[in-house]
Scaffold this motif. Structure first.
Motif, PDB file in Angstrom:
ATOM      1  N   LYS A 107       0.842  -1.207   0.000  1.00  0.00           N
ATOM      2  CA  LYS A 107       0.000   0.000   0.000  1.00  0.00           C
ATOM      3  C   LYS A 107       0.872   1.250   0.000  1.00  0.00           C
ATOM      4  O   LYS A 107       0.627   2.202  -0.751  1.00  0.00           O
ATOM      5  N   GLY A 108       1.925   1.230   0.820  1.00  0.00           N
ATOM      6  CA  GLY A 108       2.837   2.370   0.876  1.00  0.00           C
ATOM      7  C   GLY A 108       3.547   2.609  -0.442  1.00  0.00           C
ATOM      8  O   GLY A 108       3.780   3.755  -0.838  1.00  0.00           O
ATOM      9  N   ILE A 109       3.890   1.524  -1.153  1.00  0.00           N
ATOM     10  CA  ILE A 109       4.578   1.656  -2.442  1.00  0.00           C
ATOM     11  C   ILE A 109       3.662   2.322  -3.463  1.00  0.00           C
ATOM     12  O   ILE A 109       4.070   3.213  -4.212  1.00  0.00           O
ATOM     13  N   VAL A 110       2.391   1.888  -3.512  1.00  0.00           N
ATOM     14  CA  VAL A 110       1.454   2.438  -4.493  1.00  0.00           C
ATOM     15  C   VAL A 110       1.161   3.908  -4.199  1.00  0.00           C
ATOM     16  O   VAL A 110       1.080   4.731  -5.120  1.00  0.00           O
ATOM     17  N   ILE A 111       1.025   4.244  -2.915  1.00  0.00           N
ATOM     18  CA  ILE A 111       0.722   5.639  -2.555  1.00  0.00           C
ATOM     19  C   ILE A 111       1.941   6.535  -2.750  1.00  0.00           C
ATOM     20  O   ILE A 111       1.832   7.658  -3.255  1.00  0.00           O
ATOM     21  N   GLY A 112       3.125   6.040  -2.368  1.00  0.00           N
ATOM     22  CA  GLY A 112       4.343   6.818  -2.512  1.00  0.00           C
ATOM     23  C   GLY A 112       4.498   7.857  -1.415  1.00  0.00           C
ATOM     24  O   GLY A 112       3.570   8.125  -0.644  1.00  0.00           O
ATOM     25  N   ARG A 113       5.670   8.452  -1.372  1.00  0.00           N
ATOM     26  CA  ARG A 113       5.956   9.452  -0.340  1.00  0.00           C
ATOM     27  C   ARG A 113       5.060  10.674  -0.527  1.00  0.00           C
ATOM     28  O   ARG A 113       5.024  11.279  -1.598  1.00  0.00           O
ATOM     29  N   GLY A 114       4.326  10.992   0.532  1.00  0.00           N
ATOM     30  CA  GLY A 114       3.441  12.151   0.466  1.00  0.00           C
ATOM     31  C   GLY A 114       2.307  11.998  -0.527  1.00  0.00           C
ATOM     32  O   GLY A 114       1.693  13.003  -0.924  1.00  0.00           O
ATOM     33  N   GLY A 115       2.022  10.767  -0.942  1.00  0.00           N
ATOM     34  CA  GLY A 115       0.933  10.526  -1.896  1.00  0.00           C
ATOM     35  C   GLY A 115       1.283  10.846  -3.333  1.00  0.00           C
ATOM     36  O   GLY A 115       0.414  10.825  -4.223  1.00  0.00           O
ATOM     37  N   GLU A 116       2.601  11.107  -3.599  1.00  0.00           N
ATOM     38  CA  GLU A 116       3.002  11.541  -4.939  1.00  0.00           C
ATOM     39  C   GLU A 116       2.740  10.480  -6.002  1.00  0.00           C
ATOM     40  O   GLU A 116       2.317  10.792  -7.109  1.00  0.00           O
ATOM     41  N   ARG A 117       3.002   9.217  -5.651  1.00  0.00           N
ATOM     42  CA  ARG A 117       2.850   8.177  -6.675  1.00  0.00           C
ATOM     43  C   ARG A 117       1.379   7.958  -7.017  1.00  0.00           C
ATOM     44  O   ARG A 117       1.009   7.789  -8.174  1.00  0.00           O
ATOM     45  N   LEU A 118       0.529   7.947  -6.016  1.00  0.00           N
ATOM     46  CA  LEU A 118      -0.907   7.772  -6.273  1.00  0.00           C
ATOM     47  C   LEU A 118      -1.447   8.941  -7.091  1.00  0.00           C
ATOM     48  O   LEU A 118      -2.301   8.749  -7.972  1.00  0.00           O
ATOM     49  N   LYS A 119      -0.928  10.140  -6.829  1.00  0.00           N
ATOM     50  CA  LYS A 119      -1.333  11.313  -7.616  1.00  0.00           C
ATOM     51  C   LYS A 119      -0.963  11.113  -9.084  1.00  0.00           C
ATOM     52  O   LYS A 119      -1.752  11.409  -9.990  1.00  0.00           O
ATOM     53  N   GLN A 120       0.234  10.564  -9.339  1.00  0.00           N
ATOM     54  CA  GLN A 120       0.673  10.310 -10.711  1.00  0.00           C
ATOM     55  C   GLN A 120      -0.197   9.240 -11.375  1.00  0.00           C
ATOM     56  O   GLN A 120      -0.575   9.362 -12.546  1.00  0.00           O
ATOM     57  N   VAL A 121      -0.543   8.196 -10.617  1.00  0.00           N
ATOM     58  CA  VAL A 121      -1.429   7.147 -11.147  1.00  0.00           C
ATOM     59  C   VAL A 121      -2.756   7.769 -11.568  1.00  0.00           C
ATOM     60  O   VAL A 121      -3.291   7.463 -12.634  1.00  0.00           O
ATOM     61  N   GLY A 122      -3.270   8.666 -10.746  1.00  0.00           N
ATOM     62  CA  GLY A 122      -4.530   9.334 -11.065  1.00  0.00           C
ATOM     63  C   GLY A 122      -4.438  10.195 -12.309  1.00  0.00           C
ATOM     64  O   GLY A 122      -5.334  10.182 -13.165  1.00  0.00           O
ATOM     65  N   GLN A 123      -3.337  10.934 -12.449  1.00  0.00           N
ATOM     66  CA  GLN A 123      -3.179  11.820 -13.614  1.00  0.00           C
ATOM     67  C   GLN A 123      -3.085  11.026 -14.909  1.00  0.00           C
ATOM     68  O   GLN A 123      -3.741  11.356 -15.908  1.00  0.00           O
ATOM     69  N   VAL A 124      -2.269   9.968 -14.895  1.00  0.00           N
ATOM     70  CA  VAL A 124      -2.069   9.161 -16.107  1.00  0.00           C
ATOM     71  C   VAL A 124      -3.358   8.448 -16.496  1.00  0.00           C
ATOM     72  O   VAL A 124      -3.773   8.472 -17.664  1.00  0.00           O
ATOM     73  N   SER A 125      -4.002   7.812 -15.531  1.00  0.00           N
ATOM     74  CA  SER A 125      -5.210   7.054 -15.858  1.00  0.00           C
ATOM     75  C   SER A 125      -6.358   7.985 -16.247  1.00  0.00           C
ATOM     76  O   SER A 125      -7.160   7.657 -17.123  1.00  0.00           O
ATOM     77  N   ARG A 126      -6.433   9.160 -15.620  1.00  0.00           N
ATOM     78  CA  ARG A 126      -7.524  10.087 -15.957  1.00  0.00           C
ATOM     79  C   ARG A 126      -7.446  10.525 -17.416  1.00  0.00           C
ATOM     80  O   ARG A 126      -8.485  10.658 -18.082  1.00  0.00           O
ATOM     81  N   ARG A 127      -6.232  10.732 -17.926  1.00  0.00           N
ATOM     82  CA  ARG A 127      -6.106  11.136 -19.341  1.00  0.00           C
ATOM     83  C   ARG A 127      -6.698  10.061 -20.262  1.00  0.00           C
ATOM     84  O   ARG A 127      -7.414  10.376 -21.218  1.00  0.00           O
ATOM     85  N   ASN A 128      -6.384   8.788 -19.985  1.00  0.00           N
ATOM     86  CA  ASN A 128      -6.937   7.712 -20.803  1.00  0.00           C
ATOM     87  C   ASN A 128      -8.450   7.607 -20.651  1.00  0.00           C
ATOM     88  O   ASN A 128      -9.173   7.350 -21.618  1.00  0.00           O
ATOM     89  N   ILE A 129      -8.937   7.798 -19.432  1.00  0.00           N
ATOM     90  CA  ILE A 129     -10.381   7.705 -19.188  1.00  0.00           C
ATOM     91  C   ILE A 129     -11.117   8.846 -19.888  1.00  0.00           C
ATOM     92  O   ILE A 129     -12.190   8.648 -20.463  1.00  0.00           O
ATOM     93  N   GLU A 130     -10.534  10.050 -19.859  1.00  0.00           N
ATOM     94  CA  GLU A 130     -11.175  11.187 -20.536  1.00  0.00           C
ATOM     95  C   GLU A 130     -11.229  10.972 -22.038  1.00  0.00           C
ATOM     96  O   GLU A 130     -12.217  11.332 -22.694  1.00  0.00           O
ATOM     97  N   ARG A 131     -10.172  10.366 -22.594  1.00  0.00           N
ATOM     98  CA  ARG A 131     -10.211  10.039 -24.035  1.00  0.00           C
ATOM     99  C   ARG A 131     -11.306   9.013 -24.316  1.00  0.00           C
ATOM    100  O   ARG A 131     -12.006   9.088 -25.324  1.00  0.00           O
ATOM    101  N   LEU A 132     -11.435   8.033 -23.437  1.00  0.00           N
ATOM    102  CA  LEU A 132     -12.455   6.999 -23.606  1.00  0.00           C
ATOM    103  C   LEU A 132     -13.865   7.584 -23.546  1.00  0.00           C
ATOM    104  O   LEU A 132     -14.711   7.269 -24.388  1.00  0.00           O
ATOM    105  N   LEU A 133     -14.121   8.454 -22.565  1.00  0.00           N
ATOM    106  CA  LEU A 133     -15.475   8.956 -22.340  1.00  0.00           C
ATOM    107  C   LEU A 133     -15.790  10.225 -23.127  1.00  0.00           C
ATOM    108  O   LEU A 133     -16.957  10.579 -23.283  1.00  0.00           O
ATOM    109  N   GLY A 134     -14.736  10.917 -23.601  1.00  0.00           N
ATOM    110  CA  GLY A 134     -14.960  12.152 -24.343  1.00  0.00           C
ATOM    111  C   GLY A 134     -15.504  13.269 -23.476  1.00  0.00           C
ATOM    112  O   GLY A 134     -16.282  14.110 -23.941  1.00  0.00           O
ATOM    113  N   ARG A 135     -15.101  13.282 -22.214  1.00  0.00           N
ATOM    114  CA  ARG A 135     -15.558  14.319 -21.293  1.00  0.00           C
ATOM    115  C   ARG A 135     -14.565  14.467 -20.143  1.00  0.00           C
ATOM    116  O   ARG A 135     -13.692  13.618 -19.959  1.00  0.00           O
TER     117      ARG A 135
END
Length: 310
Positions: free
Chosen positions: A256-284
């Motif tokens: 869990k700590g590895i996925v979240i990363g120090r200060g939540g930085e890694r989880l924030k990056q996971v969210g940014q990368v996946s959100r771009r793909n999801i927005e392309r998928l949904l068109g919104r």
């Protein structure tokens, strides 16, 4: 409905299913995406990335090719591994042909021979895609093609590079030419039969797999818990923002700590990368809320496997 569709197509229209098989990390998912022409399967530089049967639909004027992308057949170490192997075997039922991926930059090994024995038992036409040809010289490719030809009497052997888009269209044409005469089996604009929630969960898992340690990829699972449209503000003409809440499951607190990363930085990056793909998928626009949870040893627990979709 099928009568209307069949009246609309030429008498030589073909449609059929081809199961794509291979050892883990042989380029099956990358090839599926290249053939379909858009991202329908996640890819990561990790073995056993694919965990579900995904159907990608190749649309041509003269036919429809449904690619059944499978997890890599492997020696299972967990209950999840056994279920993934069962998925591969199930995917061989009811298809019209099998495409076996053999990487140009790797030697043919026991895993390939084991898989070949499995698929030969189906008595279906077996095609060979020699993948990743952009990674070897012409001489090495020629040697590899001879080895593949000696391995089995394949219906066709096609060298291909999904990343460099070399001979991808040729491979589609060859496979389609061996499919039965048939009206379209899916709508003419379909690219996959995956649900939106499943694709979103996979895009999140793909982002979470980037640059993680060797033991972690197998321990990550993602479930979309909730998704809904936010009300639009008065005068806003844009499509409503989609709010998505998802859980990333791991097996141990240290993971869990590895996925979240120090200060939540890694989880924030996971969210940014996946959100771009999801927005392309949904068109919104998308608001994505991610939480990491521990489901202890879920790969070995039948109840937890069921809850996580396996």
């Amino acid at each position: 409905m099928s009568e209307l569709i069949s009246a609309d197509v030429s008498p030589d229209y073909r449609a059929g299913f081809v199961s794509i098989v291979g050892r883990p990390n042989t380029g099956k998912s990358t090839l599926t995406n290249a053939l379909v022409g858009t991202k329908v399967v996640i890819t990561a530089n990790q073995p056993e990335t694919t965990r579900r049967i995904v159907r990608g639909i190749v649309q041509r004027d003269n036919g429809q090719l449904i690619l059944v992308d499978t997890p890599g057949l492997h020696r299972p170490r967990t209950l999840l591994g056994e279920r993934l192997n069962d998925m591969v075997r199930d995917a061989l039922d009811g298809v019209d042909g099998i495409l076996m991926c053999l990487p140009a930059n790797e030697a043919i090994g026991p895993g390939d021979r084991f898989l070949l024995r499995e698929v030969k038992a189906t008595r279906l036409p077996i095609f060979a895609a020699v993948t990743k040809i952009d990674t070897v010289s012409r001489e090495q490719l020629a040697e590899k093609l001879i080895q593949v030809d000696q391995l089995h009497e394949f219906t066709e052997i096609i060298p291909v590079s999904a990343l460099a888009n070399e001979q991808v269209d040729l491979l589609a044409d060859v496979l389609l030419g061996h499919m039965p005469l048939s009206p379209p089996l899916y709508p003419k604009d379909a690219v996959t039969d995956e649900s939106t929630e499943s694709l979103i969960a996979e895009f999140i898992r793909e982002a979470a797999l980037e640059d993680v340690r060797e033991e972690l990829p197998h321990s990550i699972a993602v479930v979309v818990e909730e998704m809904f449209e936010r009300p639009r503000r008065k005068g806003d003409k844009r499509p409503p923002m989609m709010e998505i809440h998802a859980h990333i499951f791991v097996e141990r607190p240290s993971q869990k700590g590895i996925v979240i990363g120090r200060g939540g930085e890694r989880l924030k990056q996971v969210g940014q990368v996946s959100r771009r793909n999801i927005e392309r998928l949904l068109g919104r626009r998308v608001y994505l809320d991610l939480h990491v949870k521990v489901a202890k040893d879920w790969q070995r627990d039948p109840k937890q496997l069921g809850r996580l979709g396996f």
